[in-house]
Design a protein around this motif. Structure first.
Motif, short mmCIF file in Angstrom:
data_model
loop_
_atom_site.label_atom_id
_atom_site.label_comp_id
_atom_site.label_asym_id
_atom_site.label_seq_id
_atom_site.Cartn_x
_atom_site.Cartn_y
_atom_site.Cartn_z
N ILE A 1 0.85 -1.18 0.00
CA ILE A 1 0.00 0.00 0.00
C ILE A 1 0.89 1.23 0.00
CG2 ILE A 1 -1.67 1.36 1.33
CD1 ILE A 1 -2.80 -1.29 2.38
N ILE A 2 0.71 2.08 -1.00
CA ILE A 2 1.45 3.35 -1.08
C ILE A 2 0.43 4.46 -0.84
CG2 ILE A 2 2.80 4.87 -2.57
CD1 ILE A 2 3.62 2.35 -4.13
N THR A 3 0.65 5.24 0.20
CA THR A 3 -0.35 6.24 0.55
C THR A 3 0.31 7.42 1.26
OG1 THR A 3 -2.51 6.54 1.61
CG2 THR A 3 -0.90 5.17 2.78
N ARG A 4 -0.52 8.30 1.79
CA ARG A 4 -0.04 9.46 2.54
C ARG A 4 -1.10 9.86 3.56
NH1 ARG A 4 0.10 15.11 -0.30
NH2 ARG A 4 -0.06 15.64 1.90
N MET A 5 -0.70 10.63 4.56
CA MET A 5 -1.65 11.15 5.53
C MET A 5 -2.22 12.45 4.98
SD MET A 5 -0.96 11.95 9.57
CE MET A 5 0.11 13.38 9.26
N ALA A 6 -3.46 12.73 5.31
CA ALA A 6 -4.08 13.97 4.86
C ALA A 6 -3.34 15.17 5.43
CB ALA A 6 -5.54 14.01 5.30
N GLY A 7 -3.16 16.19 4.62
CA GLY A 7 -2.52 17.43 5.05
C GLY A 7 -3.15 18.57 4.28
N ILE B 1 4.39 12.06 12.30
CA ILE B 1 4.67 10.66 12.60
C ILE B 1 3.87 10.12 13.78
CG2 ILE B 1 6.68 11.33 13.97
CD1 ILE B 1 6.40 8.11 11.86
N ARG B 2 3.64 10.93 14.81
CA ARG B 2 2.90 10.45 15.98
C ARG B 2 1.44 10.16 15.62
NH1 ARG B 2 6.01 10.68 20.40
NH2 ARG B 2 7.84 12.07 20.32
N LYS B 3 0.84 11.01 14.81
CA LYS B 3 -0.53 10.77 14.38
C LYS B 3 -0.59 9.56 13.45
CE LYS B 3 -4.59 12.91 12.31
NZ LYS B 3 -5.17 14.15 11.68
N VAL B 4 0.41 9.42 12.59
CA VAL B 4 0.47 8.26 11.70
C VAL B 4 0.46 6.98 12.52
CG1 VAL B 4 1.96 6.97 10.12
CG2 VAL B 4 1.63 9.43 9.79
N VAL B 5 1.33 6.91 13.52
CA VAL B 5 1.42 5.72 14.38
C VAL B 5 0.09 5.45 15.08
CG1 VAL B 5 2.45 4.82 16.50
CG2 VAL B 5 3.90 5.85 14.73
N ASP C 1 7.88 2.66 19.16
CA ASP C 1 8.96 3.59 19.48
C ASP C 1 9.49 4.41 18.30
OD1 ASP C 1 10.47 1.77 18.00
OD2 ASP C 1 11.49 0.91 19.75
N ILE C 2 8.97 4.19 17.10
CA ILE C 2 9.52 4.85 15.92
C ILE C 2 9.37 6.37 15.97
CG2 ILE C 2 7.46 4.67 14.46
CD1 ILE C 2 11.12 4.13 13.33
N ALA C 3 8.25 6.87 16.50
CA ALA C 3 8.03 8.32 16.55
C ALA C 3 9.10 9.00 17.40
CB ALA C 3 6.64 8.62 17.10
N GLU C 4 9.41 8.41 18.55
CA GLU C 4 10.42 8.98 19.43
C GLU C 4 11.79 8.95 18.77
OE1 GLU C 4 11.71 11.07 22.51
OE2 GLU C 4 9.62 10.41 22.28
N LYS C 5 12.10 7.87 18.08
CA LYS C 5 13.39 7.74 17.42
C LYS C 5 13.54 8.75 16.28
CE LYS C 5 14.39 2.90 18.49
NZ LYS C 5 14.71 1.56 17.93
N VAL C 6 12.45 8.98 15.56
CA VAL C 6 12.47 9.95 14.46
C VAL C 6 12.68 11.36 15.00
CG1 VAL C 6 11.02 11.06 12.71
CG2 VAL C 6 11.14 8.57 12.83
N ILE D 1 7.93 6.66 5.44
CA ILE D 1 7.64 5.79 6.58
C ILE D 1 7.30 4.41 6.02
CG2 ILE D 1 6.17 5.39 8.60
CD1 ILE D 1 5.51 8.44 8.48
N MET D 2 7.99 3.38 6.49
CA MET D 2 7.75 2.01 6.03
C MET D 2 7.25 1.19 7.21
SD MET D 2 11.40 1.92 4.04
CE MET D 2 11.29 0.35 3.20
N VAL D 3 6.18 0.45 6.99
CA VAL D 3 5.57 -0.32 8.08
C VAL D 3 5.19 -1.71 7.60
CG1 VAL D 3 3.65 -0.41 9.72
CG2 VAL D 3 4.61 1.80 9.05
N GLY D 4 5.44 -2.71 8.43
CA GLY D 4 4.99 -4.06 8.10
C GLY D 4 5.98 -5.13 8.52
N ASP D 5 5.49 -6.35 8.55
CA ASP D 5 6.32 -7.47 8.98
C ASP D 5 7.40 -7.82 7.97
OD1 ASP D 5 5.08 -7.86 11.44
OD2 ASP D 5 3.49 -9.09 10.58
N PHE D 6 7.34 -7.25 6.77
CA PHE D 6 8.41 -7.49 5.80
C PHE D 6 9.74 -6.95 6.31
CE2 PHE D 6 7.18 -3.17 4.83
CZ PHE D 6 8.34 -2.55 4.40
#
Length: 249
Positions: free
Chosen positions: A135-141, A170-174, A208-213, A224-229
């Motif tokens: 899935i290739i997408t984006r958050m609304a802005g 990133i925090r809202k994305v998570v 923890d990704i938001a804090e690290k970013v 942002i890449m997400v998934g078990d891959f």
């Protein structure tokens, strides 16, 4: 007749432009490039007398006027777009205006940043028994996203996901991904300027990704890449199994 050539510049590394794109850029009389989104090293391929314009300071009509002036003068024009212009490339409005003016054009695809990102991590989005879809997408802005395409709704699939233009939130994305169905321990990664010399990578989980970013100071030009891959669990493809009969072989 001279033409305008839309060329995908690739994800960043100047050598990741396609051979056809390189040839068009090398022979161009006029180049209009997409500002800081395009690696300026690519302009080293241009002829010494090439007329070069940075579109960051130009509006749509100014860009089209420049294209039209070049073609009318019998010059080959290259519109150098970031990555591949078929994904968040803003090519549609340019093409529609060009059609109104009967300006001839061609399109040469490029390597998208989501592909450059996978290569930088050495991962495959479609891992057998883990994920067979991306899935290739984006958050609304500033640009809205249809409600049926919200991050939360896509998260229900729990497949491989690449999110463009959203690292600043990133925090809202998570939050949306977890509410949609991803587990907090789902592997996640953020890559800043994939394949550029200044590339920066951050890995972790949704937890923890938001804090690290934030700690890494990444606020733009990142995926942002997400998934078990991205995880350690691995399943081998049967493609190279000696007992597997490939229907296309």
């Amino acid at each position: 007749m001279a033409e305008v050539h839309f060329v995908g510049a690739g994800p960043g590394d100047k050598e990741l432009i396609t051979l056809k794109g390189y040839q068009l850029l090398k022979n161009a009389d006029v180049v209009i490039y997409a500002g800081s989104l395009v690696n300026p090293e690519l302009l080293e391929y241009c002829k010494p007398d090439c007329e070069i314009h940075n579109s960051a300071s130009m509006n749509l009509i100014e860009i089209i006027d420049c294209m039209e002036a070049g073609v009318t003068a019998g010059k080959e024009v290259v519109r150098l777009q970031t990555g591949d212009f078929s994904i968040y490339g803003s090519i549609r409005e340019q093409v529609e205006e060009m059609k109104k003016r009967s300006i001839p054009f061609t399109c040469t695809p490029g390597v998208s940043s989501f592909l450059g990102a996978a290569s930088s991590f050495g991962v495959e989005y479609t891992v057998p028994e883990v994920s067979q879809s991306v899935i290739i997408t984006r958050m609304a802005g500033r640009t809205p996203v249809p409600s049926r395409e919200s991050l939360r709704s896509y998260a229900a699939h729990q497949t491989s996901m690449v999110i463009f233009l959203s690292v600043q939130g990133i925090r809202k994305v998570v939050s949306e991904l977890i509410k949609g169905g991803y587990k907090p321990e789902t592997p996640a990664a953020v890559i800043y300027k994939a394949t550029w010399a200044e590339e920066k990578k951050v890995t972790g989980t949704l937890q923890d990704i938001a804090e690290k970013v934030t700690e890494a100071g990444i606020t733009k030009t990142a995926l942002i890449m997400v998934g078990d891959f991205l995880g350690e669990e691995f399943y081998y493809s049967k493609l190279y199994d000696k007992d597997f009969k490939h229907e296309y072989r």
